[in-house]
Design an enzyme around this catalytic site. Structure first.
Site, PDB file in Angstrom:
ATOM      1  N   ASN A   1     -38.255  27.015  12.917  1.00  0.00           N
ATOM      2  CA  ASN A   1     -37.627  27.609  14.019  1.00  0.00           C
ATOM      3  C   ASN A   1     -38.563  27.839  15.340  1.00  0.00           C
ATOM      4  O   ASN A   1     -39.735  28.520  14.886  1.00  0.00           O
ATOM      5  CB  ASN A   1     -36.848  28.930  13.516  1.00  0.00           C
ATOM      6  CG  ASN A   1     -35.897  28.571  12.519  1.00  0.00           C
ATOM      7  OD1 ASN A   1     -35.406  27.399  12.277  1.00  0.00           O
ATOM      8  ND2 ASN A   1     -35.271  29.852  11.857  1.00  0.00           N
TER       9      ASN A   1
ATOM     10  N   HIS B   1     -29.851  33.958   4.612  1.00  0.00           N
ATOM     11  CA  HIS B   1     -30.360  34.342   6.212  1.00  0.00           C
ATOM     12  C   HIS B   1     -30.297  35.733   6.553  1.00  0.00           C
ATOM     13  O   HIS B   1     -29.252  36.308   6.911  1.00  0.00           O
ATOM     14  CB  HIS B   1     -29.527  33.513   6.752  1.00  0.00           C
ATOM     15  CG  HIS B   1     -29.820  33.176   8.423  1.00  0.00           C
ATOM     16  ND1 HIS B   1     -30.072  32.124   8.971  1.00  0.00           N
ATOM     17  CD2 HIS B   1     -30.083  33.886   9.224  1.00  0.00           C
ATOM     18  CE1 HIS B   1     -30.375  32.086  10.223  1.00  0.00           C
ATOM     19  NE2 HIS B   1     -30.729  33.393  10.469  1.00  0.00           N
TER      20      HIS B   1
ATOM     21  N   TYR C   1     -39.017  29.195  19.162  1.00  0.00           N
ATOM     22  CA  TYR C   1     -38.604  29.594  20.581  1.00  0.00           C
ATOM     23  C   TYR C   1     -39.418  29.782  21.517  1.00  0.00           C
ATOM     24  O   TYR C   1     -38.895  29.668  22.728  1.00  0.00           O
ATOM     25  CB  TYR C   1     -37.788  30.803  20.205  1.00  0.00           C
ATOM     26  CG  TYR C   1     -36.434  30.779  19.213  1.00  0.00           C
ATOM     27  CD1 TYR C   1     -35.268  30.735  19.943  1.00  0.00           C
ATOM     28  CD2 TYR C   1     -36.506  31.005  18.120  1.00  0.00           C
ATOM     29  CE1 TYR C   1     -34.214  30.466  19.277  1.00  0.00           C
ATOM     30  CE2 TYR C   1     -35.357  31.003  17.216  1.00  0.00           C
ATOM     31  CZ  TYR C   1     -33.975  30.741  17.691  1.00  0.00           C
ATOM     32  OH  TYR C   1     -32.889  30.646  16.992  1.00  0.00           O
TER      33      TYR C   1
ATOM     34  N   GLU D   1     -36.555  31.929   7.561  1.00  0.00           N
ATOM     35  CA  GLU D   1     -37.596  32.873   8.331  1.00  0.00           C
ATOM     36  C   GLU D   1     -38.105  34.113   7.585  1.00  0.00           C
ATOM     37  O   GLU D   1     -37.797  35.375   7.670  1.00  0.00           O
ATOM     38  CB  GLU D   1     -36.862  33.532   9.521  1.00  0.00           C
ATOM     39  CG  GLU D   1     -36.476  32.316  10.545  1.00  0.00           C
ATOM     40  CD  GLU D   1     -36.397  33.036  12.228  1.00  0.00           C
ATOM     41  OE1 GLU D   1     -36.501  34.104  12.203  1.00  0.00           O
ATOM     42  OE2 GLU D   1     -36.429  32.248  12.951  1.00  0.00           O
TER      43      GLU D   1
HETATM   44  C1  PNW Z   1     -33.883  33.815  14.296  1.00  0.00           C
HETATM   45  N1  PNW Z   1     -38.259  37.332  16.890  1.00  0.00           N
HETATM   46  O1  PNW Z   1     -34.484  35.179  14.203  1.00  0.00           O
HETATM   47  C2  PNW Z   1     -32.724  33.715  13.126  1.00  0.00           C
HETATM   48  O2  PNW Z   1     -32.940  32.784  12.120  1.00  0.00           O
HETATM   49  C3  PNW Z   1     -31.506  33.677  13.743  1.00  0.00           C
HETATM   50  O3  PNW Z   1     -30.725  34.298  12.955  1.00  0.00           O
HETATM   51  C4  PNW Z   1     -31.464  34.185  15.254  1.00  0.00           C
HETATM   52  O4  PNW Z   1     -30.129  34.567  15.676  1.00  0.00           O
HETATM   53  C5  PNW Z   1     -32.421  33.555  16.401  1.00  0.00           C
HETATM   54  O5  PNW Z   1     -33.911  33.434  15.694  1.00  0.00           O
HETATM   55  C6  PNW Z   1     -32.343  34.233  17.537  1.00  0.00           C
HETATM   56  O6  PNW Z   1     -33.056  35.240  17.387  1.00  0.00           O
HETATM   57  C7  PNW Z   1     -35.461  35.581  14.823  1.00  0.00           C
HETATM   58  O7  PNW Z   1     -38.282  38.648  17.472  1.00  0.00           O
HETATM   59  C8  PNW Z   1     -35.226  37.106  15.463  1.00  0.00           C
HETATM   60  O8  PNW Z   1     -39.441  36.702  17.239  1.00  0.00           O
HETATM   61  C9  PNW Z   1     -36.461  37.439  16.146  1.00  0.00           C
HETATM   62  C10 PNW Z   1     -37.470  36.729  16.669  1.00  0.00           C
HETATM   63  C11 PNW Z   1     -37.518  35.357  15.799  1.00  0.00           C
HETATM   64  C12 PNW Z   1     -36.458  34.945  15.231  1.00  0.00           C
END
Ligand code: PNW
Length: 571
Positions: free
Chosen positions: A407, A126, A409, A172
């Site tokens: 994942n 990770h 968001y 990721e």
């Molecule tokens: C993921 N973006 O990372 C990771 O898997 C986690 O470790 C992290 O804490 C979580 O999402 C929240 O950020 C990302 O900028 C980091 O699009 C950055 C991005 C997406 C995922």
């Protein structure tokens, strides 16, 4: 207890798994203890002073893991997704450096999870490969990492495999390749956007310093298949008032330039046009490598790093299948991240741009592991010579998963960006927007500024994966939103995280709807169990359903969202 709202546990079926997720470097602390070696994030965080002001042990899970398992148990989770730190098991990254104390820590954790009936989902990597391999051969820029990763995985399967039914090879890979090697905001902090490469044999190539606005500085070349599109004026006119965004940072902190007082301006539900991101943070300048990197052109970095992650993943899957799976009876997969990418409007060129951008992020990895090769759009648009070929590895890569972790968001609008390519950003010929006609793509905005909650995106993506990639088994491996850090005068507000409840509720409801549409999705993990070290945002961004009081012995306190989940999960 907080009413569960419109989502019901039973709508997901009795075999659906609910859990929370973390990763080693973000929660463990104890970086120098029990023989652990350094990871590339040790180096990067120190260089950028990212642990300030709470220090590297802030969350201190290494010492407090038992308490953390109890918290999950109390909420009623079925499963826990965490990652193993490669450099705790092998401090130099190599199999000769085996560190028993590191192995013992994860054995204790697994034992504790077992005692509490919690199913472990274990990620092998990770974002935190060993620093020693960076120094020896440039880490993931070098194919040598594939074999070292296999040796590490082999020890994990041997030592922990009896207790683990769900393995995740890599988390990721797209984030690792882009933030670590294009923008330089994640470790190892290399950038393809620095103007530190010149090669007279390719004088046409454009390289931009990190302060250059690449979106407007490229020559207006139109990809030929778009030439016969409609004859509208340039997309600028249609999107004048739309904030430009990058799909990834560094632009995320400058989408809404932070205002001074917003640090303390805790808001539950950032709405409208004028609210600034509550987290004040400068865009981190990319690091210029202190040593000579063997790869000549930085524009090639992300493509190589992605390729080696895919090979490392596939070879470890083969190892597991050949030597462990029949005995240990587990499943193995990979976790991919994706934004839901929506054409800015109905114009054909923007629809194509959205598809291109999806192929450059999700398809970059999903196409190879499902079909054995990169998406057509990448073959067509990646700067000539920079997309590696799979050759005979194709057969190892194709089909190398039992499940996909997703994942999710946030989402972006996409329009075409005319360009003649040259690096990962410009190769895509796509421009990202967080607004359309003055309206944000999502109402709930995260503290770090890159998340705009767009709940139906999770359903759309799940259905897209089902249809395009032959209905794989899927786990939502991360979903969540961040609040800003606080201080003693405001921190009570952090417990009343209604915005997180709304966000989680709405996303879960769309996961349920995806299931009704036949998506084979069998689990959902909240990011994150605890407030933790949020990479380049340090401790300024809090993703936890459990509050961590960094000033107060890292005391844990479940937030309102944890109570809400508890009532949702009560059987
Ligand atoms: C993921 N973006 O990372 C990771 O898997 C986690 O470790 C992290 O804490 C979580 O999402 C929240 O950020 C990302 O900028 C980091 O699009 C950055 C991005 C997406 C995922």
């Amino acid at each position: 207890n907080v009413p569960a709202g419109f989502v019901r546990r039973k709508d997901f079926g009795s075999d659906f798994i609910f859990g929370s997720a973390t990763s080693a470097f973000q929660i463990e602390g104890a970086l120098g203890e029990d023989g652990r070696g350094q990871s590339i994030w040790d180096t990067f965080a120190a260089k950028k002073n990212l642990f300030s002001p709470y220090g590297e042990d802030a969350v201190n899970h290494y010492k407090k893991y038992e308490e953390d398992v109890k918290i999950m148990k109390d909420i009623g989770f079925d499963a826990y997704r965490f990652s193993i730190s490669w450099c705790r098991i092998l401090p130099t990254g190599k199999k000769e450096s085996r560190n028993q104390k590191g192995i013992d820590f994860y054995k204790r954790l697994l034992m504790n999870l077992k005692t509490h009936g919690m199913e472990p989902f274990v990620t092998l990597l990770h974002f935190d490969p060993p620093q020693a391999l960076e120094e020896e051969y440039d880490g993931f820029l070098n194919r040598k990492i594939v074999d070292d990763f296999c040796d590490y995985a082999n020890i994990c399967f041997k030592e922990f495999g009896d207790q683990v039914k769900y393995w995740i090879t890599v988390n990721e890979p797209a984030t690792f390749a882009t933030l670590g090697y294009v923008y330089g905001t994640h470790a190892p902090g290399l950038s393809s956007l620095n103007a530190n490469y010149s090669d007279s044999s390719s004088s046409k190539k454009q390289l931009y310093s990190s302060s250059t606005n690449y979106a407007t500085s490229v020559a207006p070349y139109l990809p030929s298949d778009d030439d016969n599109d409609d004859h509208d004026q340039d997309e600028e006119a249609a999107s004048d008032d739309d904030d430009e965004a990058s799909i990834f940072p560094p632009n995320r902190f400058s989408v809404h330039p932070p205002k001074k007082n917003d640090m303390m301006n805790m808001s539950s539900g950032v709405k409208g046009n004028s609210v600034a991101s509550p987290v004040s943070q400068e865009v981190l300048p990319a690091t210029v490598p202190s040593k000579k990197i063997s790869v000549k052109d930085p524009s090639e970095y992300p493509y190589l790093v992605a390729h080696h992650q895919i090979l490392a993943h596939a070879k470890v899957v083969k190892l597991y299948r050949d030597n462990y799976q029949s005995r240990q009876k587990g499943k193995i997969g990979i976790v991919l991240n994706a934004h839901q990418l929506i054409p800015l409007n109905k114009r054909k060129r923007n629809q194509k741009a959205a598809q291109r951008a999806t192929d450059f992020s999700l398809g970059w990895f999903l196409d190879p592991i499902v079909n054995g090769d990169y998406p057509e759009n990448m073959h067509k648009y990646v700067t000539k010579g920079y997309l590696p070929e799979f050759g005979a590895d194709k057969y190892m890569v194709r089909g190398s998963f039992d499940f996909i972790g997703l994942n999710y968001y946030t989402a972006r609008y996409v329009s075409r960006q005319a360009s003649d390519g040259g690096n990962y950003i410009t190769d895509q010929r796509a421009k990202f927007h967080v607004k359309r006609k003055g309206v944000y793509i999502g109402e709930e905005q995260g503290a770090a500024g890159w998340i705009y909650g767009y709940p139906r995106g999770i359903m759309d993506l799940l259905v897209y994966i089902k249809e395009k990639y032959n209905n794989p088994l899927i786990y939502v491996a991360e979903n969540g939103i961040d609040d800003p850090d606080d201080d003693s005068s405001t921190h009570w507000k952090s417990f009343y995280d209604q915005r997180r409840i709304v966000y989680l509720h709405d996303h879960l409801s769309f996961v349920g709807q995806a299931k009704q549409q036949g998506v084979n999705v069998k689990g959902y993990f909240v990011w994150s169990l605890l407030d933790n070290f949020e990479w380049d945002s340090g401790f300024k961004s809090r993703f936890g359903i459990t509050y961590v009081d960094y000033d107060n012995g890292s005391k844990r306190c479940p937030k309102l969202s944890a109570s809400w989940l508890k009532s949702l999960l009560a059987k």
